[in-house]
Write an enzyme that holds these catalytic residues in place. Structure first.
Site, PDB file in Angstrom:
ATOM      1  CG  PHE A 141      23.019  11.432  -6.955  1.00  0.00           C
ATOM      2  CD1 PHE A 141      22.226  10.471  -6.613  1.00  0.00           C
ATOM      3  CD2 PHE A 141      24.405  11.371  -6.397  1.00  0.00           C
ATOM      4  CE1 PHE A 141      22.615   9.453  -5.841  1.00  0.00           C
ATOM      5  CE2 PHE A 141      25.041  10.270  -5.619  1.00  0.00           C
ATOM      6  CZ  PHE A 141      24.123   9.263  -5.292  1.00  0.00           C
ATOM      7  CG  ASP A 226      27.063  17.777  -4.085  1.00  0.00           C
ATOM      8  OD1 ASP A 226      28.289  17.649  -4.006  1.00  0.00           O
ATOM      9  OD2 ASP A 226      26.217  16.833  -3.661  1.00  0.00           O
ATOM     10  CE  LYS A 255      31.086  10.213  -6.650  1.00  0.00           C
ATOM     11  NZ  LYS A 255      29.694  11.017  -6.606  1.00  0.00           N
TER      12      LYS A 255
HETATM   13  C1  LIG Z   1      28.731  10.919  -5.597  1.00  0.00           C
HETATM   14  C2  LIG Z   1      27.954  11.973  -5.105  1.00  0.00           C
HETATM   15  C3  LIG Z   1      27.692  12.236  -3.721  1.00  0.00           C
HETATM   16  C4  LIG Z   1      27.690  11.173  -2.635  1.00  0.00           C
HETATM   17  O1  LIG Z   1      29.085  10.828  -2.635  1.00  0.00           O
HETATM   18  P1  LIG Z   1      29.158   9.215  -2.010  1.00  0.00           P
HETATM   19  O2  LIG Z   1      30.740   9.103  -1.357  1.00  0.00           O
HETATM   20  O3  LIG Z   1      28.851   8.156  -2.830  1.00  0.00           O
HETATM   21  O4  LIG Z   1      28.498   9.278  -0.734  1.00  0.00           O
HETATM   22  C5  LIG Z   1      26.969  13.350  -3.762  1.00  0.00           C
HETATM   23  N1  LIG Z   1      26.919  14.282  -4.285  1.00  0.00           N
HETATM   24  C6  LIG Z   1      27.345  14.341  -5.737  1.00  0.00           C
HETATM   25  C7  LIG Z   1      27.082  15.437  -6.582  1.00  0.00           C
HETATM   26  C8  LIG Z   1      27.940  13.248  -6.101  1.00  0.00           C
HETATM   27  O5  LIG Z   1      28.307  13.010  -7.384  1.00  0.00           O
END
Ligand SMILES: *Cc1c(COP(=O)(O)O)cnc(C)c1O
Length: 401
Positions: A141, A226, A255
């Site tokens: 994700f 990520d 985040k």
């Molecule tokens: C939440 C998340 C995203 C996307 O972040 P948004 O601020 O919702 O666009 C990307 N990668 C990971 C691992 C995430 O948990």
């Protein structure tokens, strides 16, 4: 008719149904607790998917935001502003890197990383133009943009949003052999979550991340981690990669970087990577704005103390010890995770993840299901041991354990 039902009906009538929220309507929040429009209190064990690592209404963060609100909030990058250099310097130092490219949301930071890797591939590595490939993991994700869902394996996230962006190769997560086979001379990057959050808090096998590090270094490929959900204290370290002593080439952050106050994301890397950008080649109106920088600077200062990583380690050990006691008792089939972060697989006989989440809500505990029978637990790192124990007691009660 209750205030809650009215508010939910109005939301359903006038908002797109791209979410399926639990049926409560939050009016205020402080620390680890949220209060709904009818005055009921709930323990937040989700923390905005780790955007609220420092809790709701954190004093230091609110004070930093308020002070900045009174001075200047937005300049656009057409001009310098006096919080920008500090933000970039401090974030680069936290990551042990040289340069920062600020954006707003996580998806934008991932998009930025994809563009960085492609440009680096063409201009530094020498990949023929238009042929760059990025290797990603199944069940990833990374966000919701058209390019990012192009390399998702989740049908809900991907189907009917094509045509899809080419240039991505998907391999099973945790499988080094498959990764080694997928890397070719046109591969510019490997993009991975060090722990897969949305997939159910999946921790890769020991040696995987260090193996990825070794492979990418040998093959002249960027390792892009990520750490949007796994980073900034959640697992007991500043970055989840640290658990294997791994330093990726590129950190992707979001985040918690905005302290749950404003959206702040960034790509952080050395000059030989982020140095590929020249004026006009990438940007964002809001990226690196004064308010974002002021809040993120406070987040970075708080992480520098190590206090939150320590809490996540200590309370995380407790959380996992307690959750593991439930495994094999008929209610829970597996528990995964690190620090204050857990994916709990519920035995389907006890209900779906959604049903468990709704029952927990009725007892005053907020979690969220992911993929059918898994619930995700990720309380703010400021949670007290007493509150954590109370939340766990409610979970045991719902599970009949
Ligand atoms: C939440 C998340 C995203 C996307 O972040 P948004 O601020 O919702 O666009 C990307 N990668 C990971 C691992 C995430 O948990």
């Amino acid at each position: 008719m209750s205030t809650t039902a009215d508010a939910i009906r109005a939301a359903d009538a006038h908002s797109a149904h791209n979410y399926h929220p639990l049926p409560l309507v939050v009016a205020s929040a402080e620390g680890t607790w949220m209060t709904d429009v009818e005055g009921r209190r709930y323990l937040d064990m989700l923390a905005g998917y780790s955007a609220l690592n420092f809790g709701h209404g954190n004093r230091r963060l609110i004070d930093a935001a308020r002070a900045q609100l009174e001075r200047v909030t937005l300049t656009s990058r057409a001009f310098h502003h006096d919080r920008f250099a500090d933000f970039c310097t401090e974030l680069a130092a936290l990551c042990g890197k040289e340069m920062v490219l600020p954006m707003n949301t996580g998806a934008e930071a991932v998009e930025t990383a994809v563009k960085t890797a492609r440009k680096w591939g063409y201009e530094v590595k020498g990949v023929p133009d238009g042929h760059a490939k990025i290797v990603v993991a199944a069940d990833n994700f990374h966000g919701r943009t058209t390019t990012i869902v192009s390399f998702s394996t989740d049908h809900e996230a991907r189907d009917h949003f094509g045509p899809y962006t080419p240039g991505f190769e998907i391999v099973p997560y945790g499988d080094l052999t498959a990764l080694a086979h997928a890397v070719t001379e046109n591969t510019v990057a490997v993009l991975l979550e060090p722990i897969q959050g949305e997939a159910g808090v999946l921790v890769p096998p020991a040696g995987y991340l260090s193996g990825v590090r070794e492979l990418t270094r040998e093959r002249n490929v960027l390792f892009m981690a990520d750490e949007i959900q796994s980073g900034l204290g959640r697992t007991g370290r500043t970055f989840a990669c640290e658990h294997e002593g791994v330093v990726p080439d590129v950190y992707i952050l979001g985040k918690a970087l905005g302290g749950g106050v404003v959206p702040v994301s960034a790509v952080v890397a050395d000059r030989d990577v982020l140095g590929v950008f020249r004026p006009g080649e990438h940007g964002s109106t809001f990226g690196g704005n004064p308010l974002a920088c002021a809040v993120a600077l406070e987040v970075i200062a708080m992480l520098r103390t190590g206090e939150f990583q320590g809490r996540a380690t200590e309370l995380g050990e407790h959380l996992h010890r307690e959750l593991n006691l439930l495994v094999g008792g008929g209610a829970v089939t597996a528990v995964r995770g690190r620090g204050l972060w857990a994916g709990v697989d519920i035995d389907p006989s006890r209900g779906t993840g959604r049903e468990i989440s709704e029952k927990l809500m009725e007892l005053g505990v907020l979690v969220k299901d992911t993929h059918g029978s898994t619930i995700r637990i990720a309380p703010p790192l400021v949670i007290s041991k007493e509150d954590l124990d109370w939340g766990l007691a409610q979970l045991r009660s719902v599970l009949g354990a």
